[in-house]
Motif scaffolding. Structure first.
Motif, PDB file in Angstrom:
ATOM      1  N   CYS A  87       0.814  -1.221   0.000  1.00 35.96           N
ATOM      2  CA  CYS A  87       0.000   0.000   0.000  1.00 35.96           C
ATOM      3  C   CYS A  87       0.848   1.271   0.000  1.00 35.96           C
ATOM      4  O   CYS A  87       1.785   1.400   0.790  1.00 35.96           O
ATOM      5  N   ASP A  88       0.487   2.214  -0.878  1.00 34.06           N
ATOM      6  CA  ASP A  88       1.043   3.564  -0.816  1.00 34.06           C
ATOM      7  C   ASP A  88       0.249   4.433   0.157  1.00 34.06           C
ATOM      8  O   ASP A  88       0.755   5.441   0.641  1.00 34.06           O
ATOM      9  N   PHE A  89      -0.991   4.066   0.411  1.00 33.73           N
ATOM     10  CA  PHE A  89      -1.843   4.808   1.337  1.00 33.73           C
ATOM     11  C   PHE A  89      -2.828   3.831   1.974  1.00 33.73           C
ATOM     12  O   PHE A  89      -3.071   2.746   1.452  1.00 33.73           O
ATOM     13  N   THR A  90      -3.365   4.225   3.119  1.00 34.98           N
ATOM     14  CA  THR A  90      -4.399   3.441   3.779  1.00 34.98           C
ATOM     15  C   THR A  90      -5.699   4.235   3.765  1.00 34.98           C
ATOM     16  O   THR A  90      -5.689   5.458   3.594  1.00 34.98           O
ATOM     17  N   VAL A  91      -6.803   3.538   3.955  1.00 40.76           N
ATOM     18  CA  VAL A  91      -8.119   4.176   3.930  1.00 40.76           C
ATOM     19  C   VAL A  91      -8.608   4.330   5.362  1.00 40.76           C
ATOM     20  O   VAL A  91      -8.710   3.341   6.092  1.00 40.76           O
TER      21      VAL A  91
END
Length: 264
Positions: A87-91
């Motif tokens: 992941c480059d980002f999390t939600v």
């Protein structure tokens, strides 16, 4: 130090890649549609349409890794559910009081923890919070007219929005109360406050000190003041290092906060 930078990304009308099937993929599609974006299940098509974000919800590990590599090579930011290493980002877990959004993230450590924190906050934040935010947006010209100086405007709003203030966001504050406050608001006074720290731990700050630190227009501090304390200040507030014997305060409109590690 924070491990990731929270951002709010405008997605309305834009293509977003959501690949895969099952609960994880369905949840991401619902989230994308909720933000007004256009989900596409085909990675190549999404790249061609100019997508910037991809949710790779493939159950097969090899397919997931291949899709992540392809998306990254095309310049997309990637989220792969249940695969934090990809992941480059999390939600985050989202508390919705549109246009006010509270995003709670744990860096992928525990979605359950983020959800429980959101549920606690749901009970604290009134539905009228969105109305107050819209009223503040509409009142910007009137606020600039009433308080032409940006520092005074910020200080007046900080006082009004503080706990127990006339626009306390945790109460049912709306357009009518904003108009009344704006007609009666007094000119904020400039002030200088000195805080002698009890420890290097920001949790040892009193509630009053934490509020002052978060609203100060200028921070004067000794070199020994720890970064963890300074991180609690407004990000755009200037910081100046002062020596042990310095007491002269620059001429600044608003709140000047002097942080010391020992009493003088």
């Amino acid at each position: 130090m924070i491990e990731s930078l929270p951002l709010f990304h405008r997605m309305a009308g834009r293509p977003v890649v959501v690949t895969g099937s099952g609960e994880a993929a369905d949840a991401k599609r619902r989230l994308v549609e909720r933000a007004g974006a256009r989900p596409t299940a085909d990675l190549a098509e999404g790249i061609a349409l100019g997508a910037r974000i991809a949710f790779i919800a493939e159950e097969d590990e090899a397919r997931a890794q291949a899709a992540v590599s392809q998306a990254r090579a095309a310049g997309l930011l990637v989220n792969a559910p249940d695969r934090p290493a990809l992941c480059d980002f999390t939600v985050p877990s989202i508390l919705d009081r549109t246009p006010v959004l509270v995003a709670i993230g744990t860096g992928g450590a525990s979605a359950g923890l983020a959800k429980q924190l959101r549920l606690r906050l749901e009970a604290l934040l009134p539905q009228s919070l969105g109305e107050l935010a819209r009223a503040l947006l509409a009142a910007r010209p009137a606020l600039r007219s009433r308080f032409p100086d940006a520092g005074e405007r910020r200080q007046a709003l900080d006082a009004a929005l503080a706990q127990g203030g006339p626009l306390d966001p945790l109460t049912e504050a709306g357009e009518a109360r904003l108009s009344l406050w704006l007609s009666e608001a007094a000119e904020p006074a400039s002030d200088t406050v000195e805080i002698v720290l009890r420890s290097d731990d920001p949790d040892d700050l009193t509630l009053r000190q934490a509020r002052q630190l978060g609203s100060a227009d200028l921070i004067l501090h000794e070199p020994e003041v720890p970064p963890a304390i300074l991180d609690r200040a407004r990000a755009d507030a200037p910081r100046l290092v002062i020596g042990p014997g310095e007491m002269e305060v620059p001429a600044v409109r608003g709140l000047v906060l002097m942080l010391r590690v020992r009493a003088r």
